[in-house]
Enzyme design. Structure first.
Site, PDB file in Angstrom:
ATOM      1  N   ASP A   7      73.657 -13.275 -69.298  1.00  0.00           N
ATOM      2  CA  ASP A   7      72.355 -12.636 -69.426  1.00  0.00           C
ATOM      3  C   ASP A   7      72.035 -12.637 -70.931  1.00  0.00           C
ATOM      4  OD1 ASP A   7      70.132 -10.856 -69.033  1.00  0.00           O
ATOM      5  OD2 ASP A   7      71.467  -9.166 -69.496  1.00  0.00           O
ATOM      6  N   ARG A   8      70.789 -12.430 -71.288  1.00  0.00           N
ATOM      7  CA  ARG A   8      70.445 -12.474 -72.712  1.00  0.00           C
ATOM      8  C   ARG A   8      70.362 -11.071 -73.345  1.00  0.00           C
ATOM      9  NH1 ARG A   8      64.670 -14.038 -75.271  1.00  0.00           N
ATOM     10  NH2 ARG A   8      64.620 -11.755 -75.274  1.00  0.00           N
ATOM     11  N   ASP A   9      69.323 -10.326 -72.938  1.00  0.00           N
ATOM     12  CA  ASP A   9      69.085  -9.024 -73.580  1.00  0.00           C
ATOM     13  C   ASP A   9      70.196  -8.035 -73.234  1.00  0.00           C
ATOM     14  OD1 ASP A   9      66.708 -10.108 -74.559  1.00  0.00           O
ATOM     15  OD2 ASP A   9      65.524  -9.368 -72.875  1.00  0.00           O
ATOM     16  N   ASP A  15      69.057  -4.905 -76.855  1.00  0.00           N
ATOM     17  CA  ASP A  15      67.986  -4.715 -75.877  1.00  0.00           C
ATOM     18  C   ASP A  15      67.104  -3.554 -76.309  1.00  0.00           C
ATOM     19  OD1 ASP A  15      66.460  -5.182 -73.679  1.00  0.00           O
ATOM     20  OD2 ASP A  15      67.882  -4.403 -72.225  1.00  0.00           O
ATOM     21  N   THR A  50      67.927 -15.276 -67.935  1.00  0.00           N
ATOM     22  CA  THR A  50      67.305 -14.041 -68.408  1.00  0.00           C
ATOM     23  C   THR A  50      65.977 -13.734 -67.715  1.00  0.00           C
ATOM     24  OG1 THR A  50      66.456 -12.939 -70.417  1.00  0.00           O
ATOM     25  CG2 THR A  50      66.330 -15.327 -70.386  1.00  0.00           C
ATOM     26  N   GLN A  52      62.422 -12.315 -67.924  1.00  0.00           N
ATOM     27  CA  GLN A  52      61.465 -12.093 -69.024  1.00  0.00           C
ATOM     28  C   GLN A  52      60.087 -11.748 -68.448  1.00  0.00           C
ATOM     29  OE1 GLN A  52      62.135 -11.824 -72.260  1.00  0.00           O
ATOM     30  NE2 GLN A  52      64.320 -12.191 -71.916  1.00  0.00           N
ATOM     31  N   CYS A  89      63.148 -16.084 -66.019  1.00  0.00           N
ATOM     32  CA  CYS A  89      62.132 -15.752 -65.018  1.00  0.00           C
ATOM     33  C   CYS A  89      60.967 -15.112 -65.756  1.00  0.00           C
ATOM     34  CB  CYS A  89      62.690 -14.787 -63.975  1.00  0.00           C
ATOM     35  SG  CYS A  89      61.365 -14.042 -62.990  1.00  0.00           S
ATOM     36  N   HIS A  91      58.252 -14.042 -64.333  1.00  0.00           N
ATOM     37  CA  HIS A  91      57.409 -13.326 -63.364  1.00  0.00           C
ATOM     38  C   HIS A  91      57.562 -11.813 -63.466  1.00  0.00           C
ATOM     39  CE1 HIS A  91      58.574 -17.296 -61.485  1.00  0.00           C
ATOM     40  NE2 HIS A  91      57.265 -17.404 -61.659  1.00  0.00           N
ATOM     41  N   ASP A 126      74.534  -6.886 -68.394  1.00  0.00           N
ATOM     42  CA  ASP A 126      74.633  -5.458 -68.726  1.00  0.00           C
ATOM     43  C   ASP A 126      73.907  -4.585 -67.703  1.00  0.00           C
ATOM     44  OD1 ASP A 126      72.091  -6.371 -69.608  1.00  0.00           O
ATOM     45  OD2 ASP A 126      71.932  -4.679 -70.999  1.00  0.00           O
TER      46      ASP A 126
HETATM   47 MG   LIG Z   1      70.298  -7.474 -69.914  1.00  0.00          MG
HETATM   48 ZN   LIG Z   2      60.771 -15.358 -61.314  1.00  0.00          ZN
END
Ligand SMILES: [Mg+2]
Ligand SMILES: [Zn+2]
Length: 175
Positions: A7-9, A15, A50, A52, A89, A91, A126
């Site tokens: 995952d990124r954030d 985050d 991630t 978004q 993502c 959306h 996380d």
């Molecule tokens: Mg995260």
């Molecule tokens: Zn999506």
């Protein structure tokens, strides 16, 4: 292949409940860039999945998101490593897409990109939605305590979840 998905954030960068909306707000967690570079140099392909929704909410444009990912790639490259496939993502939660975690669409897209199986692959996140996405595709859920990790841990995680302090600890465990 040795595939690791992050995952990124809250895993790679700090985050914020107010979203990461600009390049200035994209701040790596201490040790995270080095950890990705070390994993890469040790033969791991490190991909990123991630959510978004800030894109759908109009908080920042796609160009800003791509600038953050370009910076991530540059910082890891400066340490001699490489970032693998990054999928996101864009959306909102009400759009019913297949990619917003806890749905496993992003993980499946990475598997397809590499023609790899997700079974037992570590997906490091996380949030509860990361752990659920991992379980949905028989990947191994891994929680870090950075970002929202401590909060997620307090609320309870699936029994099979592996728990590490941060990405640096994961790099030490895998290398
Ligand atoms: Mg995260
Ligand atoms: Zn999506």
């Amino acid at each position: 292949m040795k595939l690791l998905i992050l995952d990124r954030d809250g895993v790679i960068n700090q985050d914020s409940d107010a979203y990461i909306k600009s390049l200035d707000e994209w701040v790596p967690i201490p040790g995270a860039i080095e950890a990705i570079a070390q994993l890469s140099k040790a033969g791991w392909t490190v991909a990123v999945a991630t959510n978004q929704s800030g894109i759908a909410r109009g908080y920042y444009p796609l160009a800003t998101l791509e600038a953050m990912h370009a910076r991530l790639r540059m910082l890891v490259a400066e340490q001699g490593g490489e970032v693998g496939h990054i999928v996101y993502c864009p959306h909102g939660p009400d759009e019913g897409c297949d990619c917003r975690k806890p749905k496993p669409g992003l993980l499946r897209a990475i598997a397809e990109h590499y023609q790899a199986s997700l079974e037992g692959i570590w997906f490091v996140g996380d949030s509860q939605s990361d752990l659920q996405a991992a379980l949905a595709v028989d990947a191994q859920p891994v929680l870090v305590k950075t970002g929202k990790g401590e909060r997620t841990l307090e609320k309870g995680v699936p029994a099979s979840t592996l728990i590490y302090d941060d990405l640096a600890a994961i790099a030490r465990a895998l290398i």
